[in-house]
Design an enzyme around this catalytic site. Sequence first.
Site, PDB file in Angstrom:
ATOM      1  N   ASN A   7      -9.427   0.420   2.523  1.00 22.50           N
ATOM      2  CA  ASN A   7      -8.494   1.508   2.825  1.00 22.50           C
ATOM      3  C   ASN A   7      -9.279   2.805   2.637  1.00 22.50           C
ATOM      4  O   ASN A   7      -9.447   3.279   1.512  1.00 22.50           O
ATOM      5  CB  ASN A   7      -7.296   1.429   1.872  1.00 22.50           C
ATOM      6  CG  ASN A   7      -6.245   2.471   2.177  1.00 22.50           C
ATOM      7  OD1 ASN A   7      -6.429   3.312   3.067  1.00 22.50           O
ATOM      8  ND2 ASN A   7      -5.147   2.434   1.448  1.00 22.50           N
ATOM      9  N   ARG A  91      -7.161  -0.934   6.696  1.00 21.93           N
ATOM     10  CA  ARG A  91      -5.883  -0.248   6.882  1.00 21.93           C
ATOM     11  C   ARG A  91      -6.146   0.961   7.784  1.00 21.93           C
ATOM     12  O   ARG A  91      -6.987   1.807   7.461  1.00 21.93           O
ATOM     13  CB  ARG A  91      -5.354   0.214   5.532  1.00 21.93           C
ATOM     14  CG  ARG A  91      -4.040   0.891   5.674  1.00 21.93           C
ATOM     15  CD  ARG A  91      -3.493   1.340   4.364  1.00 21.93           C
ATOM     16  NE  ARG A  91      -2.126   1.774   4.576  1.00 21.93           N
ATOM     17  CZ  ARG A  91      -1.352   2.214   3.618  1.00 21.93           C
ATOM     18  NH1 ARG A  91      -1.778   2.272   2.396  1.00 21.93           N
ATOM     19  NH2 ARG A  91      -0.124   2.602   3.882  1.00 21.93           N
ATOM     20  N   HIS A 180       4.171   3.002   6.602  1.00 24.30           N
ATOM     21  CA  HIS A 180       4.375   1.924   5.611  1.00 24.30           C
ATOM     22  C   HIS A 180       4.672   0.613   6.326  1.00 24.30           C
ATOM     23  O   HIS A 180       5.296  -0.291   5.766  1.00 24.30           O
ATOM     24  CB  HIS A 180       5.585   2.195   4.684  1.00 24.30           C
ATOM     25  CG  HIS A 180       5.395   3.295   3.696  1.00 24.30           C
ATOM     26  ND1 HIS A 180       6.429   4.091   3.272  1.00 24.30           N
ATOM     27  CD2 HIS A 180       4.291   3.715   3.033  1.00 24.30           C
ATOM     28  CE1 HIS A 180       5.973   4.956   2.391  1.00 24.30           C
ATOM     29  NE2 HIS A 180       4.677   4.755   2.229  1.00 24.30           N
ATOM     30  N   ARG A 241       7.031  15.262  -0.609  1.00 20.81           N
ATOM     31  CA  ARG A 241       7.419  15.573   0.780  1.00 20.81           C
ATOM     32  C   ARG A 241       8.920  15.810   0.864  1.00 20.81           C
ATOM     33  O   ARG A 241       9.701  15.107   0.227  1.00 20.81           O
ATOM     34  CB  ARG A 241       7.054  14.417   1.723  1.00 20.81           C
ATOM     35  CG  ARG A 241       5.575  14.158   1.853  1.00 20.81           C
ATOM     36  CD  ARG A 241       5.314  13.172   2.994  1.00 20.81           C
ATOM     37  NE  ARG A 241       3.955  12.679   2.951  1.00 20.81           N
ATOM     38  CZ  ARG A 241       3.626  11.401   2.766  1.00 20.81           C
ATOM     39  NH1 ARG A 241       4.559  10.472   2.616  1.00 20.81           N
ATOM     40  NH2 ARG A 241       2.362  11.038   2.749  1.00 20.81           N
ATOM     41  N   GLU A 384       0.330  -4.627  -0.059  1.00 19.43           N
ATOM     42  CA  GLU A 384      -0.233  -4.259   1.245  1.00 19.43           C
ATOM     43  C   GLU A 384      -1.619  -4.868   1.460  1.00 19.43           C
ATOM     44  O   GLU A 384      -1.964  -5.263   2.566  1.00 19.43           O
ATOM     45  CB  GLU A 384      -0.260  -2.742   1.394  1.00 19.43           C
ATOM     46  CG  GLU A 384       1.152  -2.206   1.601  1.00 19.43           C
ATOM     47  CD  GLU A 384       1.245  -0.701   1.551  1.00 19.43           C
ATOM     48  OE1 GLU A 384       1.140  -0.079   2.607  1.00 19.43           O
ATOM     49  OE2 GLU A 384       1.419  -0.159   0.449  1.00 19.43           O
TER      50      GLU A 384
END
Length: 397
Positions: A7, A91, A180, A241, A384
């Site tokens: 990642n 990823r 996601h 956010r 993940e």
Amino acid sequence: MKVLVINAGSSSLKYQLIETDTEEVLAKGLCERIGIDGSKLTHTPEGKDKYVEEKPMPTHKTAVQMVLDALIDRDHGVISDINDIAAVGHRVLHAGQYYSDSVIVTDDVKKVVKDCFPLGPLHNPANLIGIEACEDAMPGTPQVAVFDTAFGQSMTSKAYMYAIPYEYYEKYSIRKYGFHGTSHKFVSGRTIQFADLDKDNCKVIVCHLGNGASVSASIGGKCVDTSMGLTPLEGLIMGTRSGDLDPAVVQFIANNENMTVDEVLDVLNKKSGVLGISGVSSDFRDLSAAASDGNERAKIALDAFIYRVAKYIGSYTAAMNGVDAISFTGGIGENDCDTRKKICEYLGFLGITIDDEKNGVRGTETYISTSDSKVKVMVIPTNEELAIARETLALVK
Ligand code: AMP
């Protein structure tokens, strides 16, 4: 088979080496401050001591080489030869409308990752650098791209179209994509197995609640709607956010604070959410502590977060004309029992009842609803890296 999961961020690179036969993590680690002074590799091999190496990492290529060296090192390594790594799973943030599944990396795939730089300006360039660094270091080893946007590609136009002039969709591909996706796919798939749901028709809502947070609705494991948009800014209130707001707020802040649109967007991404409302922290543990101490703004932040999640669950239940199961995942979804309970308190109209004892769990796969609840509610920990390793294995086997 051993799969290396990568990642890559703009100045960091996270990795896990996974033995796919047992799904065991053999080693994991992080390269930090790539291209900046003070670069550091932290390597954690299974069953051995953690190893930290502080050495300049001018590029991602150097970082990948340091990771490979650590993996085969006699003292802190876990394999004897780089060729033991059968494939690398990357990823990758954005594939625009090009891919609805993971793919083996080719020149065409790299071009798509590049063409999507405008859609994922922070992540896609780093993801491509990570892919190319691995290609250089491991020529001949298959590389697989696992896209965060792939799961959202099964949404139909009524869910993904923004009500703006159509030419912007045609010219710039401006639409909802969702993020996601690897987590939502993994958790919705696991929910179907765990609750033994009808795999073709079941209606599942997944709440991925972490520092970044999103909700997805899927029917038969296919995404029909999801809360993040063109970028991860849309949807739920998150750690930093804002999530959904009136777009006119951007103009209002820009005019009154003498800021550019880019500067306002930076505020909406990095200084808003529960941090912005509370002024305390983006971390739910800090917020809960502050709220318990009587901090009003921390209470408002938590209430607003919970209310927004409940509203999304309600709207997605309407979108699917029902829901069979709701799963919570992510750092908050897996661990914050109080937040889960408060979200579910809004959902009594669906016949949902929560078992307080079962809801006391943290980070374990379990039902949290009572046995007579009309909708099954669960905690399903996400993974993940394992999802990326499985997708990689499926393509290269
Ligand atoms: P993530 O981005 O998925 O790693 O999730 C990070 C968020 O999970 C932070 O807001 C943490 O405060 C929250 N979190 C992690 N563990 C706990 C816990 N035991 N109780 C409450 N919140 C937690």
